[in-house]
Design an enzyme around this catalytic site. Structure first.
Site: not given
Ligand code: FAD
Ligand code: SF4
Length: 674
Positions: A25, A58, A164, A166, A214, A252-253, A339, A341, A448, A651
């Protein structure tokens, strides 16, 4: 358990302790300050994790072979001495390490690109110039000299990168080799370039030095090698002095995903299996092998003698140790998202891993045991809260983790049901195990309140309460036809035969994937034959490159529109290395992508929009809103005002994009400092 995987491999002059190769890698650690120290820490940690054989990223044999200007080819003894920092660290950790020699040829991102002929790769803006006959001979010598320098540096061997797409591949394939001298023409001539490299390298380094070649076993491009040609080359490579042949899948292409999360686990092991018995040296299977059970099955099925895993060692340096100790459930599994890597490599950032921010940051981020135990509350068991709670507890803090839902995982519970993202369930499983192992006090079904938290007198409160879907101000937004993504993915509200998705970010794309998949059929990600058919790979290998006449995707059970307000290509903000996969997948399912869209109203007729200045009504059964998210943080203010030590992560802190990477990283750095 994992009997074959964990059995040694005798190479005659040396023995590998197991059948696990950590694949090459390019992590961009090659380009940073303190490059050798950081690479040494990275590789040594994997060696301590009992990897059988490591292959480095590499390293170019000369300046023309660099992917980017300003890199460091291994072409002199002084630099070889610096590489000793890496080899010493790995050997002290009980490991073995080979250095990969990679000449990128026309894939370089420089105006000095060279190749077999004057061509331009579709993935580089720079055309390549054909090497002269003299330069070809010099390039071979540069490969050989580089191997000699690797030996001087203390490496146990080299891997010669012949796949790949190259430089070596560019010599082998007719489509990129139009030479009329002895290096071009028929296949026999075109393969002389790799054969000379292997032959002369073996002569220079002697017998007791691992030489992996390879080999591109499946080019996946028009004009690629036929199977007979691949076998012919494998036999000749063996004769030329290779110790092991590793599998290369796809240039790669190529327009077929070969490593993304959408690819079935071990989905290309069948290719290596075809080669078994054709040569007498060990073969390595590759691509999307991410857990010991997948690897063991490949070996048990006689597909190969060894398996290569690369990204899984970013996700978890201790994968092999955990397999050895029957703790596979504790493996932090690579979910194939790219994401942190490959997307990083392609945007010139140091690699890491979405589920393990320590990867490639071993000298920067650590979780030492604490001297003073703290009482910590973590609110929310999504990726951010899970990482925070488990790492804090691992360090020795006392942690209460509150989750309003009946299960951990947060939004990953929605992600994991998208066809092609099934692997995301692994992350939830991993954190579940860590909760048990580090004795986090998990309180499910527990929303909570600020008052309850204040009453408990915590030393630190970490808010990881996630997001709420963004509401849109469109006339008719409360019409029964309107759903948001959580209604569909979480509450599983049924969706009609025609649907418009508002918003074409990551979740909009995932929604389109979900709604255009016929749930009567299993996801092609779970079935190798279905996957190959869907993307147009001919498993019979009837013509060169192994491409089928056309992809044959499953028809969508719905008419799906994916709408976005802004002008321009859909999905341009998706991952650098995966955006094209999502776009191709939806295009194959006939999802209609409209832009730039203005939204007027929603009523019984459907969704009233303008595309540019053309007004129209989409007479759809449902409209699903995927128009982004806003932070959900209702507790922070009260807690801060009450003088609590509050930290907001994930989030709940910022909900700008689809971003578990940021959520887990924020959590990890925060609790490393508490
Ligand atoms: P969340 O995952 O939203 O978790 C927050 C948690 O807090 C929830 O479980 C909620 O119930 C709990 N909560 C809220 N208030 C309270 C309270 N007062 N008491 C107790 N619990 C509470 N991100 C990527 O990086 N790559 C992806 O490929 C990707 N795919 C996704 C696909 C889908 C369909 C969705 C919906 C999201 C995707 N995401 C992806 C986004 C990713 O899931 C979020 O960025 C990530 O989950 C955020 O994490 P978090 O812990 O901040 O929040
Ligand atoms: Fe695997 Fe994703 Fe981590 Fe890359 S970022 S090593 S693809 S889990």
């Amino acid at each position: 358990m994992y009997e074959k995987l964990l059995s040694p491999l005798d190479l005659g002059f040396t023995t590998l302790k197991n059948r696990v190769l950590m694949g090459s890698m390019h992590t961009m650690l090659e380009e940073v300050d303190e490059t050798f120290e950081r690479m040494a820490a990275f590789y040594a940690e994997r060696a301590r994790g009992e990897v059988g054989l490591i292959v480095t990223g590499g390293i170019a044999p000369n300046k023309q072979g660099l992917a980017l200007p300003g890199g460091h080819p291994l072409d002199n003894e002084q630099l070889a001495q610096k590489h000793r920092i890496i080899t010493n660290a790995v050997h002290e950790a009980g490991g073995k390490i080979c250095m990969q020699i990679l000449h990128v040829g026309r894939y370089g991102y420089t105006a000095d690109n060279v190749s077999a002929s004057d061509t331009k790769a579709p993935i580089s803006p720079f055309p390549a110039r054909a090497l002269t006959g003299e330069e070809v001979a010099q390039t071979i010598e540069d490969f050989v000299h580089c191997a000699q320098m690797a030996q001087l540096a203390g490496y146990d061997g080299v891997e010669i990168m012949g796949s790949e797409g190259y430089l070596i591949n560019q010599f082998i394939a007719k489509k990129t080799n139009r030479r009329t001298d002895k290096w071009g023409g028929d296949y026999e001539n075109r393969i002389q370039f790799p054969l000379e490299i292997v032959r002369q390298t073996r002569a220079r380094v002697g017998e007791n030095f691992i030489l992996i070649y390879r080999l591109s076993m499946l080019d996946l491009v028009e004009g690629g090698s036929t199977w007979d040609e691949v076998v012919q080359l494998a036999k000749a490579i063996e004769k030329a002095g290779a110790t092991i042949i590793n599998t290369g899948i796809g240039w790669h292409e190529a327009r077929i995903p070969t490593i993304g999360t959408i690819v079935p686990k071990g989905g290309f092991a069948w290719v290596t299996k075809r080669m078994m018995g054709e040569v007498n040296i060990p073969l390595i299977a590759t691509n999307r092998i991410n857990m010991p059970d997948v690897a063991e099955q490949i070996l048990q099925d006689g597909c190969s003698d060894m398996v290569s895993m690369a990204r899984p060692f970013l996700a978890d340096a201790d994968l092999v140790v955990k397999a050895m100790e029957n703790r596979a459930a504790e493996i932090n599994t690579c979910i194939g998202c790219n994401q942190a890597c490959l997307d990083h490599t392609f945007t010139m950032q140091v690699c890491s891993c979405i589920v393990n921010p320590r990867a490639c940051h071993e000298t920067i981020l650590n979780y030492p045991p604490v001297t003073t135990e703290k009482k910590i509350a973590v609110v929310g068991a999504g990726p951010a809260g899970l990482a925070a709670a488990t790492i804090a507890a691992e360090r020795g803090h006392r942690v209460d983790l509150f989750e309003a839902a009946s299960e951990i995982g947060g939004q990953f519970n929605m992600a994991k049901i998208i066809p092609g993202k099934e692997e995301y369930a692994h992350t939830i499983r991993y954190y579940g195990e860590m909760i048990k192992k580090h004795q986090v006090n998990l309180r499910l079904n527990h929303r909570v309140t600020a008052e309850a938290l204040i009453a408990e007198d915590y030393d630190e409160i970490i808010l990881a309460t996630g997001v709420s879907p963004r509401k849109l101000a469109i006339e008719g937004i409360d019409h029964p036809k309107v759903l948001d993504y959580a209604d569909v993915l979480s509450r599983r509200v049924p969706v009609g035969k025609s649907v418009a998705i508002i918003g074409a970010g990551g979740i909009g794309f995932d929604m389109a994937e979900y709604l255009s998949h016929d749930m009567a059929h299993e996801s092609p990600t779970l079935n190798v034959e279905a996957y190959m058919k869907e993307w147009g790979v001919d498993m019979e290998y009837t013509r060169g490159g192994s491409l089928a006449d056309r992809p044959q995707p499953l028809a969508s059970p719905r008419e799906v529109y994916l709408l976005k307000r802004s002008k321009g290509k859909h999905g341009k903000n998706l991952g650098k290395t995966t955006g094209w996969i999502h776009r191709s997948s939806l295009a194959m399912k006939d999802v209609k992508m409209l832009q730039p869209v203005s939204y007027h109203k929603i009523d019984d007729e459907g969704l009233h929009i303008s595309v540019g200045d053309q007004a129209q009504v989409l007479a759809v059964d449902h409209i699903v809103i995927c128009a982004g998210q806003v932070p959900f943080n209702v507790l922070g203010r009260t807690l801060s005002e009450a003088g609590q030590s509050v930290h907001v992560i994930g989030g709940a802190h910022e909900a700008a994009a689809l971003d578990a990477k940021k959520a887990i990283k924020e959590a990890s750095y925060l609790v490393a400092s508490l």
